[in-house]
Scaffold this motif. Structure first.
Motif, PDB file in Angstrom:
ATOM      1  N   ALA A 351       0.969  -0.977   0.253  1.00 14.10           N
ATOM      2  CA  ALA A 351      -0.275   0.105  -0.145  1.00 14.10           C
ATOM      3  C   ALA A 351       0.933   0.830  -0.137  1.00 14.10           C
ATOM      4  CB  ALA A 351      -1.097  -0.410   0.811  1.00 14.10           C
ATOM      5  N   LEU A 352       1.922   1.422   1.074  1.00 14.64           N
ATOM      6  CA  LEU A 352       3.151   2.397   1.422  1.00 14.64           C
ATOM      7  C   LEU A 352       3.155   2.247  -0.560  1.00 14.64           C
ATOM      8  CD1 LEU A 352       4.350   4.524   2.213  1.00 14.64           C
ATOM      9  CD2 LEU A 352       5.884   3.075   3.330  1.00 14.64           C
ATOM     10  N   VAL A 353       3.665   1.782  -1.315  1.00 13.17           N
ATOM     11  CA  VAL A 353       4.452   1.971  -2.665  1.00 13.17           C
ATOM     12  C   VAL A 353       3.414   2.382  -3.390  1.00 13.17           C
ATOM     13  CG1 VAL A 353       4.871   0.218  -4.507  1.00 13.17           C
ATOM     14  CG2 VAL A 353       6.405  -0.290  -2.555  1.00 13.17           C
ATOM     15  N   LYS A 354       2.110   1.696  -3.352  1.00 11.48           N
ATOM     16  CA  LYS A 354       1.760   2.544  -4.579  1.00 11.48           C
ATOM     17  C   LYS A 354       1.115   4.045  -3.583  1.00 11.48           C
ATOM     18  CE  LYS A 354      -0.603   0.332  -6.884  1.00 11.48           C
ATOM     19  NZ  LYS A 354       0.046   0.079  -8.589  1.00 11.48           N
ATOM     20  N   SER A 355       1.023   3.841  -3.104  1.00 11.26           N
ATOM     21  CA  SER A 355       1.314   5.442  -2.778  1.00 11.26           C
ATOM     22  C   SER A 355       2.322   6.829  -2.668  1.00 11.26           C
ATOM     23  CB  SER A 355       0.603   6.271  -0.891  1.00 11.26           C
ATOM     24  OG  SER A 355      -0.064   5.646  -0.517  1.00 11.26           O
ATOM     25  N   LEU A 356       3.582   6.409  -2.482  1.00 12.13           N
ATOM     26  CA  LEU A 356       4.218   7.188  -3.331  1.00 12.13           C
ATOM     27  C   LEU A 356       4.416   7.384  -4.912  1.00 12.13           C
ATOM     28  CD1 LEU A 356       7.001   5.648  -0.865  1.00 12.13           C
ATOM     29  CD2 LEU A 356       6.546   6.901  -0.709  1.00 12.13           C
TER      30      LEU A 356
END
Length: 412
Positions: A351-356
């Motif tokens: 989820a954090l990868v996609k956020s960035l």
């Protein structure tokens, strides 16, 4: 020293078993929490969970192979194969002795153990499966991934309770960074939603009993929170040295730049009220990444929706970030996913990868009446666009295990 990048992602979760579906529902603020209908839990204090609904093990693996794997292992193998396919990695073309698997599980094959115990009591010892032990032990997710994919390098199954995913990612990063491996699959898997697990957590007053409103039960940082919601699934990343990824012209999602681990040395289940262990892990992760707190653009909080846990994590963030704590958005994926236990860190890293990547922060849903002691910017109830380069993800576990990773947008 090698830089380490993420080139593939695979997820099995209550919000979907494909990364695009999972991410879309997170952005929309959808809850994956429902009433449990897979077994009779009418006598339980808590009757809700984050169940994986769209997973057919027999269709994916075939009936014979599926029956040889506990559900947690099925999730792990499926997420790993999804991640490898996403990465475009051709395993037959790499040095498989320099590929690793770092995948753990907090509880392992508890469903298999309970099924076999019932069989023992009903039909006697001659009916017990000879594969009980290999199906049950927590290292089998990593082992099965290695077997199915033919990976010949180090295989490790970290057991650090609910911080497993981040522990695996952080240790895999260090393995690659040291030059001992080119590629690693890292993350965690869990499938522990059983009668006995629910009863234990409920008797410990750790889980929500908001049974009439499943989608509103997980509410990190809200004054009305009453515990976490159990969930299941898997989250696994393909990680590579930058040089290896560039040689094969891989698509690069993000870079893993920091990892910090610490122990609370406090209690087998309780978190220190001041969040001292969490503070040390976050500080160590930033130090390894060579960053100052004010450079962090978003924090993916552990935030399970327990009274002490959410408050102590907030205090830890304030202590480390100072005034910047009020400027950096903090998001809580568990408000939608529930607590995937050993699988949480891997799924939340995705989820954090996609956020960035997309410049969107998923919301913390169900934050309706903030706890006065939890006064940071938790991105309440609606996703938010934001310019982001650096994100931190927190995971903490029973026994006082703390693991924090720092991810960055990839810059050539």
């Amino acid at each position: 020293m090698e830089r380490v990048v993420i080139t593939g992602m695979g997820v099995i979760s209550p919000l979907g078993s494909e990364v695009d579906v999972f991410w879309s529902r997170l952005k929309e603020g959808k809850s994956g929490i429902t009433e449990i209908d897979t077994f009779d839990c009418s006598k339980q204090k808590t009757r809700i969970a984050g169940l994986v609904r769209d997973f057919d093990a027999e269709a994916r693996f075939g009936r014979k192979e599926a029956r040889r794997m506990d559900r947690f292992c099925q999730f792990a193998a499926a997420a790993a194969e999804q991640a490898v396919a996403d990465s475009g990695l051709r395993l037959e073309q790499i040095d498989r002795e320099r590929a690793a698997v770092y995948v753990g599980s907090g509880i392992g094959g508890i469903q298999t153990l309970l099924e076999q115990d019932r069989l023992l009591r009903e039909r006697g010892p001659d009916r017990i499966s000879p594969t009980l032990v290999p199906m049950m032990i927590a290292n089998m997710a990593a082992a099965m991934i290695s077997i199915r994919l033919g990976i010949l390098g180090p295989t490790l199954a970290p057991v650090t309770a609910c911080s497993i995913g981040n522990t695996a990612i952080g240790e895999a990063m260090r393995l690659i960074r040291s030059g001992a491996a080119d590629v690693a699959l890292a993350g965690g898997a869990e499938a522990a939603i059983t009668d006995i697990s629910l009863a234990s957590f409920a008797n410990a007053t750790a889980v929500s009993t908001r049974n009439d409103e499943p989608s509103r039960a997980s509410r990190p940082f809200d004054a009305g929170r009453d515990g976490f919601v159990m969930a299941e699934g898997a989250g696994i990343l393909v990680m590579e040295s930058l040089s290896h990824a560039l040689r094969r012209n891989a698509r690069i999602y993000a870079e893993v730049t920091g990892y910090g681990a610490s122990s609370d040395a406090y209690h087998i289940v309780a978190t220190p009220p001041e969040g001292t262990g969490a503070y040390r892990a976050m500080k160590a992760a930033l130090k390894e990444a060579g960053l100052q707190p004010e450079q962090v653009d978003v924090i993916s909080a552990h935030a399970t929706s327990t009274e002490v846990g959410d408050r102590s994590e907030t205090l830890a963030i304030k202590r480390l970030f100072g005034e910047h704590a009020y400027q950096v958005p903090v998001t809580a994926n568990k408000s939608m996913l529930g607590h995937m236990l050993g699988a949480a860190g891997g799924a939340e890293a995705i989820a954090l990868v996609k956020s960035l990547q997309e410049g969107i922060i998923p919301p913390t849903i169900n934050l309706e009446q903030p706890d006065p002691d939890c006064d940071l910017d938790y991105v309440p109830n609606a996703a938010r666009p934001a310019e982001m380069k650096i994100g931190m993800s927190n995971s903490f576990g029973f026994g006082g295990h703390n693991a924090v990773i720092v991810l960055q947008k990839y810059m050539e």
